[in-house]
Scaffold this active site. Sequence first.
Site, mmCIF file in Angstrom:
data_model
loop_
_atom_site.group_PDB
_atom_site.id
_atom_site.type_symbol
_atom_site.label_atom_id
_atom_site.label_comp_id
_atom_site.label_asym_id
_atom_site.label_seq_id
_atom_site.Cartn_x
_atom_site.Cartn_y
_atom_site.Cartn_z
ATOM 1 N N SER A 54 38.239 31.968 39.377
ATOM 2 C CA SER A 54 37.701 31.824 41.319
ATOM 3 C C SER A 54 36.822 32.640 41.445
ATOM 4 O O SER A 54 35.901 32.375 42.206
ATOM 5 C CB SER A 54 38.418 32.494 42.522
ATOM 6 N N ASP A 92 43.097 37.249 34.965
ATOM 7 C CA ASP A 92 43.020 35.247 34.540
ATOM 8 C C ASP A 92 42.746 35.325 33.585
ATOM 9 O O ASP A 92 41.519 35.716 32.732
ATOM 10 C CB ASP A 92 42.486 34.860 35.741
ATOM 11 N N GLU A 190 50.129 27.029 43.105
ATOM 12 C CA GLU A 190 48.954 26.811 44.056
ATOM 13 C C GLU A 190 49.128 24.819 44.227
ATOM 14 O O GLU A 190 49.770 24.395 44.001
ATOM 15 C CB GLU A 190 47.883 26.899 42.817
HETATM 16 O O1 KIV Z 1 41.621 32.618 39.910
HETATM 17 C C1 KIV Z 1 42.137 32.694 41.552
HETATM 18 O O2 KIV Z 1 41.977 33.180 42.432
HETATM 19 C C2 KIV Z 1 43.826 32.028 41.616
HETATM 20 C C3 KIV Z 1 44.227 32.018 42.572
HETATM 21 C C4 KIV Z 1 44.015 31.238 43.688
HETATM 22 C C5 KIV Z 1 45.859 31.967 42.128
HETATM 23 O O3 KIV Z 1 44.075 31.433 40.306
#
Ligand code: KIV
Length: 278
Positions: A54, A92, A190
């Site tokens: 994100s 991530d 989510e």
């Molecule tokens: O990228 C992110 O911030 C996420 C969260 C919203 C779980 O994957």
Amino acid sequence: MERRGESQPDRVTVRTLARLKRNQQKIVCLTAYDFPTARLVDESGVDLILVGDSAANVVYGLETTLEIGMEEMLYHTRAVAAAVERALVVADMPFLSYQVSWEQAIANAGRFLKAGAEAVKLEGAGPVVETTRRLVELGIPVMGHLGLTPQSVHKLGGYRLQARKPEEQERLEADARQLEAAGCFALVLEKVPAEVAQRVSAALAIPTIGIGAGPDCDGQVLVLHDLLGLSAGPPLKFVRRYAGLSDEIRRAVAEYAADVRAGRFPGEEHTFHTDEGR
Ligand code: KIV
């Protein structure tokens, strides 16, 4: 030698999260992308800090998370890991860093661990289940992510509520069970109905971390900029704003600009003179 989870009993590990679920204690997660905010989030006692892709939206101002790559995510992971002393740091894995082949997934996940992350997060199931199994077998902890998976935004047709129909709910639960069997230590859910998240959370031994998935998940995660009121536009339905930092920053910067223009800054206390002691 200092080993996490052993000589530092306060540090959060994947075992801590499992214990929190067993004890029915909620797990608190937030995103962070840089050193100063990661330090503050960590000092505030959050259990898990996600270096989320994100960042594409809230740091780089991009439309989707598809546009952020390995180098940017590694850069943010290093900054966050340098700041965090207690929380578990999860990175991530960005779009196409784990989907092309499991060999590439292993190499890229390894780069995140070398950058200071303690686990990685992958979106989806299907072929991702086997990739997860291989990563876990190699000692790389994996967090799953089901429901609204933003890297699949074009397949999903937008950022809509997922798992509305009974067959989609069954699919989600089956995917969740497969990810658990593959060795995920936790699972993000989510934007799914609360009833579905409640059922999946009860069915799994691993903790579920919800975002827009109701109150019955084992933990909650939010994007830091949404919580602090730093994101543009009105908050999403599943966000609660705990601060209005956009207004506070605008006020501070406007005050600074007015002081500079009026000659009130710098003041005598901010000024050096030729007779200044060394
Ligand atoms: O990228 C992110 O911030 C996420 C969260 C919203 C779980 O994957």
